[in-house]
Write a protein that holds these residues in place. Structure first.
Motif, PDB file in Angstrom:
ATOM      1  N   ALA A  32       7.744  31.587   9.934  1.00 26.61           N
ATOM      2  CA  ALA A  32       7.422  31.247  11.318  1.00 26.61           C
ATOM      3  C   ALA A  32       5.914  31.232  11.535  1.00 26.61           C
ATOM      4  CB  ALA A  32       8.084  32.255  12.264  1.00 26.61           C
ATOM      5  N   ASN A  33       5.223  32.233  11.002  1.00 27.92           N
ATOM      6  CA  ASN A  33       3.764  32.282  11.141  1.00 27.92           C
ATOM      7  C   ASN A  33       3.118  31.045  10.529  1.00 27.92           C
ATOM      8  OD1 ASN A  33       4.158  34.806  12.265  1.00 27.92           O
ATOM      9  ND2 ASN A  33       3.511  35.927  10.432  1.00 27.92           N
ATOM     10  N   GLU A  34       3.589  30.652   9.342  1.00 27.03           N
ATOM     11  CA  GLU A  34       3.015  29.492   8.657  1.00 27.03           C
ATOM     12  C   GLU A  34       3.263  28.215   9.454  1.00 27.03           C
ATOM     13  OE1 GLU A  34       4.767  29.554   4.797  1.00 27.03           O
ATOM     14  OE2 GLU A  34       3.458  31.155   4.033  1.00 27.03           O
ATOM     15  N   GLN A  35       4.472  28.060   9.997  1.00 25.06           N
ATOM     16  CA  GLN A  35       4.778  26.853  10.776  1.00 25.06           C
ATOM     17  C   GLN A  35       3.961  26.801  12.056  1.00 25.06           C
ATOM     18  OE1 GLN A  35       8.742  25.555  11.437  1.00 25.06           O
ATOM     19  NE2 GLN A  35       9.469  26.043   9.372  1.00 25.06           N
ATOM     20  N   LEU A  36       3.846  27.924  12.736  1.00 27.76           N
ATOM     21  CA  LEU A  36       3.080  27.943  13.979  1.00 27.76           C
ATOM     22  C   LEU A  36       1.605  27.668  13.718  1.00 27.76           C
ATOM     23  CD1 LEU A  36       4.883  31.012  15.555  1.00 27.76           C
ATOM     24  CD2 LEU A  36       4.803  28.730  16.586  1.00 27.76           C
ATOM     25  N   ASP A  37       1.051  28.288  12.697  1.00 30.01           N
ATOM     26  CA  ASP A  37      -0.358  28.048  12.358  1.00 30.01           C
ATOM     27  C   ASP A  37      -0.593  26.594  11.992  1.00 30.01           C
ATOM     28  OD1 ASP A  37      -1.086  30.693  12.771  1.00 30.01           O
ATOM     29  OD2 ASP A  37      -0.839  31.266  10.665  1.00 30.01           O
ATOM     30  N   TRP A  38       0.281  26.056  11.155  1.00 25.44           N
ATOM     31  CA  TRP A  38       0.119  24.664  10.714  1.00 25.44           C
ATOM     32  C   TRP A  38       0.263  23.709  11.885  1.00 25.44           C
ATOM     33  CZ3 TRP A  38       3.068  20.198  10.679  1.00 25.44           C
ATOM     34  CH2 TRP A  38       2.560  19.151   9.903  1.00 25.44           C
ATOM     35  N   ALA A  39       1.237  23.959  12.752  1.00 24.09           N
ATOM     36  CA  ALA A  39       1.466  23.071  13.893  1.00 24.09           C
ATOM     37  C   ALA A  39       0.225  23.010  14.789  1.00 24.09           C
ATOM     38  CB  ALA A  39       2.676  23.545  14.688  1.00 24.09           C
ATOM     39  N   LEU A  40      -0.358  24.149  15.099  1.00 27.31           N
ATOM     40  CA  LEU A  40      -1.549  24.147  15.939  1.00 27.31           C
ATOM     41  C   LEU A  40      -2.705  23.430  15.258  1.00 27.31           C
ATOM     42  CD1 LEU A  40       0.077  26.218  17.660  1.00 27.31           C
ATOM     43  CD2 LEU A  40      -2.109  27.380  18.067  1.00 27.31           C
ATOM     44  N   ASP A  41      -2.809  23.564  13.942  1.00 32.11           N
ATOM     45  CA  ASP A  41      -3.866  22.864  13.213  1.00 32.11           C
ATOM     46  C   ASP A  41      -3.706  21.346  13.310  1.00 32.11           C
ATOM     47  OD1 ASP A  41      -5.072  25.208  12.463  1.00 32.11           O
ATOM     48  OD2 ASP A  41      -4.188  25.255  10.448  1.00 32.11           O
ATOM     49  N   GLN A  42      -2.474  20.875  13.495  1.00 30.68           N
ATOM     50  CA  GLN A  42      -2.223  19.432  13.620  1.00 30.68           C
ATOM     51  C   GLN A  42      -2.375  18.935  15.058  1.00 30.68           C
ATOM     52  OE1 GLN A  42      -1.922  18.211  10.513  1.00 30.68           O
ATOM     53  NE2 GLN A  42      -2.019  20.422  10.091  1.00 30.68           N
ATOM     54  N   GLY A  43      -2.652  19.832  15.976  1.00 34.97           N
ATOM     55  CA  GLY A  43      -2.790  19.448  17.376  1.00 34.97           C
ATOM     56  C   GLY A  43      -1.521  19.602  18.177  1.00 34.97           C
ATOM     57  N   ILE A  44      -0.477  20.176  17.576  1.00 36.35           N
ATOM     58  CA  ILE A  44       0.763  20.423  18.313  1.00 36.35           C
ATOM     59  C   ILE A  44       0.555  21.650  19.194  1.00 36.35           C
ATOM     60  CG2 ILE A  44       3.201  21.048  18.111  1.00 36.35           C
ATOM     61  CD1 ILE A  44       3.194  19.577  15.379  1.00 36.35           C
ATOM     62  N   ASN A  45       0.673  21.465  20.497  1.00 40.12           N
ATOM     63  CA  ASN A  45       0.424  22.575  21.427  1.00 40.12           C
ATOM     64  C   ASN A  45       1.667  22.967  22.212  1.00 40.12           C
ATOM     65  OD1 ASN A  45       0.706  20.442  23.247  1.00 40.12           O
ATOM     66  ND2 ASN A  45      -1.054  21.038  24.498  1.00 40.12           N
ATOM     67  N   PHE A  46       2.819  22.406  21.859  1.00 36.94           N
ATOM     68  CA  PHE A  46       4.049  22.525  22.626  1.00 36.94           C
ATOM     69  C   PHE A  46       5.084  23.261  21.774  1.00 36.94           C
ATOM     70  CE2 PHE A  46       6.951  19.655  25.458  1.00 36.94           C
ATOM     71  CZ  PHE A  46       7.087  20.677  26.376  1.00 36.94           C
ATOM     72  N   ILE A  47       5.544  24.422  22.236  1.00 36.77           N
ATOM     73  CA  ILE A  47       6.462  25.267  21.477  1.00 36.77           C
ATOM     74  C   ILE A  47       7.709  25.524  22.326  1.00 36.77           C
ATOM     75  CG2 ILE A  47       6.730  27.402  20.158  1.00 36.77           C
ATOM     76  CD1 ILE A  47       4.353  25.718  19.234  1.00 36.77           C
ATOM     77  N   ASP A  48       8.881  25.311  21.726  1.00 38.39           N
ATOM     78  CA  ASP A  48      10.140  25.521  22.445  1.00 38.39           C
ATOM     79  C   ASP A  48      10.962  26.605  21.768  1.00 38.39           C
ATOM     80  OD1 ASP A  48      12.278  24.700  24.397  1.00 38.39           O
ATOM     81  OD2 ASP A  48      13.349  24.322  22.524  1.00 38.39           O
ATOM     82  N   THR A  49      11.508  27.510  22.574  1.00 43.25           N
ATOM     83  CA  THR A  49      12.399  28.548  22.054  1.00 43.25           C
ATOM     84  C   THR A  49      13.446  28.858  23.113  1.00 43.25           C
ATOM     85  OG1 THR A  49      12.474  30.669  20.913  1.00 43.25           O
ATOM     86  CG2 THR A  49      10.987  30.517  22.806  1.00 43.25           C
ATOM     87  N   ALA A  50      14.220  29.928  22.898  1.00 45.17           N
ATOM     88  CA  ALA A  50      15.260  30.330  23.838  1.00 45.17           C
ATOM     89  C   ALA A  50      15.674  31.754  23.526  1.00 45.17           C
ATOM     90  CB  ALA A  50      16.478  29.407  23.739  1.00 45.17           C
ATOM     91  N   GLU A  51      16.143  32.455  24.551  1.00 45.56           N
ATOM     92  CA  GLU A  51      16.598  33.830  24.314  1.00 45.56           C
ATOM     93  C   GLU A  51      17.797  33.859  23.369  1.00 45.56           C
ATOM     94  OE1 GLU A  51      18.393  36.096  27.371  1.00 45.56           O
ATOM     95  OE2 GLU A  51      19.337  34.408  28.370  1.00 45.56           O
ATOM     96  N   MET A  52      18.594  32.804  23.327  1.00 49.32           N
ATOM     97  CA  MET A  52      19.799  32.765  22.502  1.00 49.32           C
ATOM     98  C   MET A  52      19.498  32.593  21.015  1.00 49.32           C
ATOM     99  SD  MET A  52      23.077  30.214  22.933  1.00 49.32           S
ATOM    100  CE  MET A  52      22.339  28.821  22.066  1.00 49.32           C
ATOM    101  N   TYR A  53      18.299  32.093  20.698  1.00 51.38           N
ATOM    102  CA  TYR A  53      17.975  31.774  19.307  1.00 51.38           C
ATOM    103  C   TYR A  53      17.736  33.021  18.478  1.00 51.38           C
ATOM    104  CZ  TYR A  53      17.107  26.999  20.992  1.00 51.38           C
ATOM    105  OH  TYR A  53      17.211  25.748  21.542  1.00 51.38           O
ATOM    106  N   PRO A  54      17.989  32.964  17.159  1.00 57.58           N
ATOM    107  CA  PRO A  54      18.187  31.778  16.335  1.00 57.58           C
ATOM    108  C   PRO A  54      19.614  31.232  16.392  1.00 57.58           C
ATOM    109  CG  PRO A  54      18.263  33.717  14.946  1.00 57.58           C
ATOM    110  CD  PRO A  54      17.904  34.198  16.319  1.00 57.58           C
ATOM    111  N   ILE A  55      19.725  30.007  15.846  1.00 54.52           N
ATOM    112  CA  ILE A  55      20.989  29.294  15.761  1.00 54.52           C
ATOM    113  C   ILE A  55      21.470  29.305  14.318  1.00 54.52           C
ATOM    114  CG2 ILE A  55      22.073  27.021  16.020  1.00 54.52           C
ATOM    115  CD1 ILE A  55      21.500  28.316  18.672  1.00 54.52           C
ATOM    116  N   PRO A  56      22.760  29.541  14.072  1.00 55.71           N
ATOM    117  CA  PRO A  56      23.817  29.820  15.046  1.00 55.71           C
ATOM    118  C   PRO A  56      23.661  31.208  15.657  1.00 55.71           C
ATOM    119  CG  PRO A  56      24.675  30.020  12.821  1.00 55.71           C
ATOM    120  CD  PRO A  56      23.286  29.485  12.683  1.00 55.71           C
ATOM    121  N   PRO A  57      23.990  31.317  16.951  1.00 49.42           N
ATOM    122  CA  PRO A  57      23.767  32.584  17.641  1.00 49.42           C
ATOM    123  C   PRO A  57      24.773  33.659  17.224  1.00 49.42           C
ATOM    124  CG  PRO A  57      24.906  31.046  19.083  1.00 49.42           C
ATOM    125  CD  PRO A  57      24.555  30.283  17.835  1.00 49.42           C
ATOM    126  N   ASN A  58      24.292  34.883  17.165  1.00 44.60           N
ATOM    127  CA  ASN A  58      25.183  36.017  16.953  1.00 44.60           C
ATOM    128  C   ASN A  58      24.499  37.266  17.483  1.00 44.60           C
ATOM    129  OD1 ASN A  58      23.878  37.571  14.556  1.00 44.60           O
ATOM    130  ND2 ASN A  58      23.900  35.440  13.873  1.00 44.60           N
TER     131      ASN A  58
END
Length: 350
Positions: A32-58
């Motif tokens: 997760a850290n690597e994906q978030l760091d890389w995404a911001l480096d590419q100019g991606i500033n939009f992050i989506d999550t949810a209290e139910m996650y991860p999927i499949p929920p349990n």
């Protein structure tokens, strides 16, 4: 990276939104850290999550995705101002989340406070209703006879929605959330909330995220027209149809660790013969265009008028890189014609 205004808000978001529902089951904290760091480096500033996650929920992993993002934010507090962070309140039906209760002003307050604590932030940029309290035509319920509008007590539904809007207004006034949005809803849902917001003096929803892909284009044109005319951002989720459009599930393949190897809450309703036939044709179109099937599917969604930002993810950083490249691609008129031919042949494959 290109940016768009998020509906009627003043937020400028990247055309790519990083979806995080794999954080906690298919992805570790380090992933997760690597994906978030890389995404911001590419100019991606939009992050989506949810209290139910991860999927499949349990119950064992409930809300771990928010915790992963919170840990990353705690380690990188200076980056909070650089991102637009969205999360969602789960609706009814999951017993270990507020005993399966419906969304209401009371549960919104509880859920926001819990999400803020897990995300380790003082505010949420966009707070979303994960699904309506009423049964809506999503998750394979768009077929005839799967829903019956006459079974809905409309007055009761409106009263519940009015209570929700009041709860949202309170959260905005407190500064805990800045904006709000919908998910897995319909044109009626959008318009009812717009009317209630005007009546109650509460800011209107700025976005809606629904499933949308080459295999599931039911929102175009009707719901997307509603969004465009009412200045509500349209955010497609599952633009690869849970990975199906990558072609990795053709011939009954189940790559190790892929999403279809996990038990799904709604079942594998996308796993139909017709959907596999359509996917095989799209794979052929991608091969002729000399791009990957995933890139074909994502580049197409990105071209749809009315789409503000597309929610994508990847279980590996390599997959994420491949997918993000699609948003710099231009599909030729010939490729678009071929796609249209497949869509006409397979308009509702699952």
């Amino acid at each position: 990276m290109q940016y768009e205004l998020l509906g009627s808000s003043d937020l400028r978001v990247s055309r790519v939104c990083l979806g995080t529902m794999t954080f906690g089951i298919q992805n570790t904290q380090q992933d997760a850290n690597e994906q978030l760091d890389w995404a911001l480096d590419q100019g991606i500033n939009f992050i989506d999550t949810a209290e139910m996650y991860p999927i499949p929920p349990n119950e064992q992993t409930y809300a771990d995705t928010e915790r992963f993002i919170g840990n990353w934010l705690a380690a990188n507090p200076q980056k909070r101002q650089d991102i637009v962070l969205m999360t969602k309140i789960a609706g009814s039906g999951i017993r270990y989340i507020r005993e399966g209760s419906e969304i209401s002003a009371a549960t919104i307050e509880q859920a926001i406070d819990a999400s803020l604590q897990r995300l380790q932030t003082d505010y949420i940029d966009v707070y979303q209703l994960h699904w309506p309290n009423r049964t809506s035509p999503h998750f394979a319920k768009h077929w005839p006879w799967r829903t019956n509008p006459r079974n809905t007590d409309v007055a009761k539904e409106r009263a519940g929605m009015r209570d929700i809007v009041q709860g949202i207004g309170k959260a905005i006034d407190s500064g805990k959330i800045r904006h709000w949005g919908l998910s897995d809803d319909t044109p009626w849902g959008i318009h009812t909330y717009l009317n209630l917001c005007e009546e109650l003096g509460v800011p209107k929803p700025v976005s809606i995220q629904n499933e949308f892909s080459l295999l599931h284009a039911k929102d175009w044109p009707y719901l997307i027209e509603t969004c465009a005319f009412e200045d509500v951002a349209y955010l497609p989720w599952s633009p690869l149809a849970t990975g199906m459009l990558s072609g990795k599930y053709l011939n009954d393949e189940r790559p190790k660790g892929s999403r279809w190897t996990f038990v799904q809450r709604q079942g594998l309703f996308r796993n139909t013969e017709t959907a596999h036939e359509a996917t095989a044709r799209y794979v052929e179109v991608a091969q002729r265009a000399r791009i990957t099937p995933s890139q074909l599917a994502l580049a197409w969604v990105n071209l749809v008028p009315g789409v503000t930002s597309t929610i994508i993810g990847g279980t590996t950083l390599e997959q994420l890189k491949e997918n993000v490249q699609a948003f710099d691609m231009t599909l030729s008129d010939d490729t678009l014609r071929q796609i249209q031919q497949v869509m006409k042949r397979y308009p509702m494959p699952f």
